[in-house]
Design a protein around this motif. Sequence first.
Motif, PDB file in Angstrom:
ATOM      1  N   PHE A  10      96.400  10.567  24.802  1.00  0.00           N
ATOM      2  CA  PHE A  10      97.679  10.956  25.391  1.00  0.00           C
ATOM      3  C   PHE A  10      97.514  11.007  26.901  1.00  0.00           C
ATOM      4  O   PHE A  10      96.531  11.544  27.421  1.00  0.00           O
ATOM      5  N   ILE A  11      98.492  10.442  27.607  1.00  0.00           N
ATOM      6  CA  ILE A  11      98.473  10.461  29.072  1.00  0.00           C
ATOM      7  C   ILE A  11      99.881  10.661  29.595  1.00  0.00           C
ATOM      8  O   ILE A  11     100.843  10.111  29.057  1.00  0.00           O
ATOM      9  N   LYS A  12     100.005  11.495  30.608  1.00  0.00           N
ATOM     10  CA  LYS A  12     101.252  11.605  31.360  1.00  0.00           C
ATOM     11  C   LYS A  12     100.920  11.180  32.786  1.00  0.00           C
ATOM     12  O   LYS A  12     100.432  11.987  33.591  1.00  0.00           O
ATOM     13  N   PRO A  13     101.149   9.903  33.114  1.00  0.00           N
ATOM     14  CA  PRO A  13     100.662   9.356  34.395  1.00  0.00           C
ATOM     15  C   PRO A  13     101.174  10.088  35.628  1.00  0.00           C
ATOM     16  O   PRO A  13     100.440  10.245  36.608  1.00  0.00           O
ATOM     17  N   VAL A  14     102.453  10.526  35.583  1.00  0.00           N
ATOM     18  CA  VAL A  14     103.036  11.201  36.748  1.00  0.00           C
ATOM     19  C   VAL A  14     103.605  12.537  36.286  1.00  0.00           C
ATOM     20  O   VAL A  14     104.451  12.578  35.387  1.00  0.00           O
ATOM     21  N   GLY A  15     103.140  13.618  36.864  1.00  0.00           N
ATOM     22  CA  GLY A  15     103.616  14.950  36.489  1.00  0.00           C
ATOM     23  C   GLY A  15     104.229  15.670  37.661  1.00  0.00           C
ATOM     24  O   GLY A  15     103.650  15.707  38.752  1.00  0.00           O
ATOM     25  N   GLN A  16     105.399  16.250  37.457  1.00  0.00           N
ATOM     26  CA  GLN A  16     106.080  16.956  38.538  1.00  0.00           C
ATOM     27  C   GLN A  16     105.928  18.470  38.444  1.00  0.00           C
ATOM     28  O   GLN A  16     106.175  19.186  39.407  1.00  0.00           O
ATOM     29  N   ARG A  17     105.564  18.953  37.259  1.00  0.00           N
ATOM     30  CA  ARG A  17     105.327  20.392  37.088  1.00  0.00           C
ATOM     31  C   ARG A  17     103.913  20.541  36.546  1.00  0.00           C
ATOM     32  O   ARG A  17     103.593  19.978  35.509  1.00  0.00           O
ATOM     33  N   PHE A  18     103.096  21.290  37.251  1.00  0.00           N
ATOM     34  CA  PHE A  18     101.695  21.308  36.860  1.00  0.00           C
ATOM     35  C   PHE A  18     101.157  22.730  36.801  1.00  0.00           C
ATOM     36  O   PHE A  18     101.750  23.677  37.325  1.00  0.00           O
ATOM     37  N   VAL A  19     100.028  22.865  36.121  1.00  0.00           N
ATOM     38  CA  VAL A  19      99.299  24.131  36.072  1.00  0.00           C
ATOM     39  C   VAL A  19      97.890  23.872  36.594  1.00  0.00           C
ATOM     40  O   VAL A  19      97.417  22.733  36.600  1.00  0.00           O
ATOM     41  N   GLU A  20      97.246  24.928  37.027  1.00  0.00           N
ATOM     42  CA  GLU A  20      95.887  24.798  37.538  1.00  0.00           C
ATOM     43  C   GLU A  20      94.914  25.343  36.507  1.00  0.00           C
ATOM     44  O   GLU A  20      95.042  26.488  36.052  1.00  0.00           O
TER      45      GLU A  20
END
Length: 368
Positions: free
Chosen positions: A37-47
Amino acid sequence: MHPPRLFVAATRQDEGKTTTAVGLLAHLLARMPQVGFIKPVGQRFVELDDGTKVDKDVWLIRRALGLGDPPQHMSPVTVPSGFTRAYIEQRDPARLEAQVTAAYAALADGKSFVLIEGTGHAGVGAVFDLSNARVAQLLQSPVVLVAGGGIGKPVDEILLNAALFRQHAVPVAGVILNKVAPGKCAEVRGYTSRALAWHGIPVFGVVPYVPLLSQPTLREVCRAVSGTFIACHERDATLYAEVALLSHFSMESVRAVQPQTLVVATGEQSDFLVACAGEEPAMAALRANVRGILLTDGIAPKPHILTMLQHAGVPVILSDMPAFQATSCVSRMVAKIQPDNPEKMGTIRRLFAEHVQIEALLRAACGT
């Protein structure tokens, strides 16, 4: 050799793209040995604990479905505040494209199938040269479009999105219609299938709306109101369906509290808080209906009342936000899937098994 793959996109925000990804992944993981599974571009992220920034959906799917690929391969490009301005100042499409393709190549190695999740509709990301249509083109992946319920509006939006994907030479394998009124599923499938068939786009699923999937958790509430749990933090995954602002305590206000309600009040409303924590028979229905309490205006209850609520197992959040603002905020919340909510995850698996022709969709994606 490239493994089979499928790109999940939506016609707009909050149509169920992540829900679709979870439903498809659960099916794939039950049938194949190595699924990526890949989400190439993410606009909401966690650290993460090691400081790595990953998209929220990648975090969710890693935890909920046990995928173990390196986070940087699953979420190669994140878009923090200021990213777009900086890119416009110094445009470099080759660098971003290389990040995406290198991460995908590393993740896809040895996989039986790769599911790719986009970010919103076909054009999202175009401002920095990584629209969903361009990413699907880079990864040579067919796309499945997720749209909302209805007939005219979703068909219009599907065709608009399909046009951009096709402009990038990306085949549209088909569509899934989500959040459809349960009594309208057969009608919606019939009409949309006929209209989209004129354009060579099959409908592979019509998923009914299930209220449970739209219910936020108390953890999401706490985050939205910048609050703190002051009782029963361990119950932060509790769901609620209704919101009620309690301006005063009376039998009429008690009867107005519906099942699965988050009650907004202040710490000064001691009678209400004691009723929720006590054992008075007349308040049994209230105690059964209250899923949690949001105390506003920074007013905490007296310590002995807070102790009673803790012992009674009532989750309580304290926020400095004014009561009306807090009520408006939580009433408008859009729930997101949480990895520690097995009820939602199980519901998604069931819905997709019952209402989506997954095998037919995968065959179409693979060109077989």
